[in-house]
Design a protein around this motif. Sequence first.
Motif, PDB file in Angstrom:
ATOM      1  N   ARG A 196      45.382  34.349  35.898  1.00 15.98           N
ATOM      2  CA  ARG A 196      45.396  34.571  34.454  1.00 15.98           C
ATOM      3  C   ARG A 196      43.998  34.891  33.924  1.00 15.98           C
ATOM      4  NH1 ARG A 196      50.106  33.168  32.048  1.00 15.98           N
ATOM      5  NH2 ARG A 196      51.519  31.760  33.128  1.00 15.98           N
ATOM      6  N   ASP A 197      42.980  34.326  34.574  1.00 11.27           N
ATOM      7  CA  ASP A 197      41.623  34.417  34.042  1.00 11.27           C
ATOM      8  C   ASP A 197      40.759  35.430  34.790  1.00 11.27           C
ATOM      9  OD1 ASP A 197      39.988  33.431  31.970  1.00 11.27           O
ATOM     10  OD2 ASP A 197      38.852  32.194  33.372  1.00 11.27           O
ATOM     11  N   LYS A 198      41.342  36.131  35.763  1.00  7.21           N
ATOM     12  CA  LYS A 198      40.508  36.970  36.631  1.00  7.21           C
ATOM     13  C   LYS A 198      39.769  38.077  35.889  1.00  7.21           C
ATOM     14  CE  LYS A 198      44.227  40.135  38.135  1.00  7.21           C
ATOM     15  NZ  LYS A 198      45.286  39.649  37.253  1.00  7.21           N
ATOM     16  N   ASN A 199      40.343  38.574  34.802  1.00  8.99           N
ATOM     17  CA  ASN A 199      39.688  39.657  34.058  1.00  8.99           C
ATOM     18  C   ASN A 199      38.483  39.163  33.255  1.00  8.99           C
ATOM     19  OD1 ASN A 199      41.537  41.565  34.984  1.00  8.99           O
ATOM     20  ND2 ASN A 199      42.942  41.202  33.279  1.00  8.99           N
ATOM     21  N   ASN A 200      38.361  37.837  33.129  1.00 11.46           N
ATOM     22  CA  ASN A 200      37.229  37.275  32.398  1.00 11.46           C
ATOM     23  C   ASN A 200      36.127  36.779  33.322  1.00 11.46           C
ATOM     24  OD1 ASN A 200      38.541  37.583  29.836  1.00 11.46           O
ATOM     25  ND2 ASN A 200      39.780  35.778  30.310  1.00 11.46           N
ATOM     26  N   LEU A 201      36.304  37.003  34.620  1.00 10.42           N
ATOM     27  CA  LEU A 201      35.322  36.539  35.596  1.00 10.42           C
ATOM     28  C   LEU A 201      34.507  37.711  36.120  1.00 10.42           C
ATOM     29  CD1 LEU A 201      37.631  34.131  37.660  1.00 10.42           C
ATOM     30  CD2 LEU A 201      36.061  33.514  35.818  1.00 10.42           C
TER      31      LEU A 201
END
Length: 472
Positions: free
Chosen positions: A221-226
């Motif tokens: 879910r958070d991969k695009n913010n990493l």
Amino acid sequence: MSEVNSVGADGEGAPTPDPDENRRQVLYWRLLARLFDPEEQASLESASVAVVEDIGLPVGLLDPAASVDSVVQRHPDLAAEFDGLMLPEPEADGARDRAAEVRRAALASKVLLNVFATGSGTVTAEQLARWQSDAGWLERALGCRPGDLRGGNGAGGVSPTGTGVGTPTPDLSRLIPEIGPELGAVEAGLVQRMHLREVLADPALASRLTPSMSLIEQLLRDKNNLSGVALTNAKALIRRYVDEVTEVLRTQVEKATVGELDRSVPPKRIFRNLDLDRTIWKNLTNWDPEGERLYVDRLYYRHTSRKTTPQRLIVVVDQSGSMVDSMVNCTILASIFAGLPKVDVHLIAYDTQALDLTPWAHDPFETLLRTQLGGGTDGTVAMALAQPKIAEPRNTVVVWISDFYEWRTDELFESMAAIHRSGAKFIPVGSVTSSGRGSVNPWFREKFKDLGTPVISGHIKKLVHELKSFLT
């Protein structure tokens, strides 16, 4: 309350308290008090310490900050007692071993308290790792392997049933499958309480994380913010989890996809295929009793070729937020089938938009990185991609994984029914998790049942079993 009554000293039948029953109640009252209120109750704590010391167990068993691992490291002999701890035990001659029940109560309380009393506030990588380890001990206590109930690396938990003599023992066949989703929910809550981005940015902290379904869901879910180190560590955790689950599922697939022997194909005349028993039996007429020799004029070989037919497998997976577990498992499963000979695998993921992931179907890691979890659900967009792929219906199976809570229900179902009527095998799947729990739209469930293609719900092994007849 004590279940043992006896005649008192005055002969008037006054009940005599059973000390073992009282000890057991003290331990369980302490457990309940701690679960509902983290503040210790002095009287219960002191009484519990006295009980534990009296039965010869370490007082450290009552320390909420001590993991089960740490207790077992200091007292290795306790490890075996945790295995199957919570499974019903047969009773000898109808009598209960109350002393043993007190000991089991102390050990069970330790595991339950560590797993379900998770406190509040920020969770560190060490705390998550400790909880995962304690949850593994709970799974062992229930007769399962660590990771089985939480949808982790296991191939699926067992569901033992009580078979004691005398007083009826609890039936765990329904209880254990229900525990898995609750453990997953507790773990998901712990992951959400972590400052995951900060942990991933620190290689030392990230190395302490143990990949699990809850953690992988959060990472996806958070991969695009990493970015940078955090993204590298996130990918490493996803890759590690994928590899572990792949190894388990590959074993299941290999067991299920062995075709029947094809006796129309002559066996290869090589030594490893030589059937010695049949060769000797068929040449017994050439036995020379005087020379005690067997003259062989024909060798027999085993058939090893198996019947396989080129097949097309189309997997359609709902990637909305409620289907993360299925998305991960089925992506991995599709990649395994993609590696089998003569199986043409196509993979489609959808929410309100559809994505053809077929070019990456052989690599579940790359596939998962291309998914976008969350959003609504509109299966008609996936159907538009799936239908053109059905070139030879009788040589095609369509596996559709979703909870089937759709926007355009009638339109989508008619398309699915048309696939079934065309001669293709249509398999609707409501849940392919390790825990086996999943919600399915009851309207679709009844429609599929009437169509003759009931929804598969439960462990992923069920889906592998269904595909067996298609691939063999």
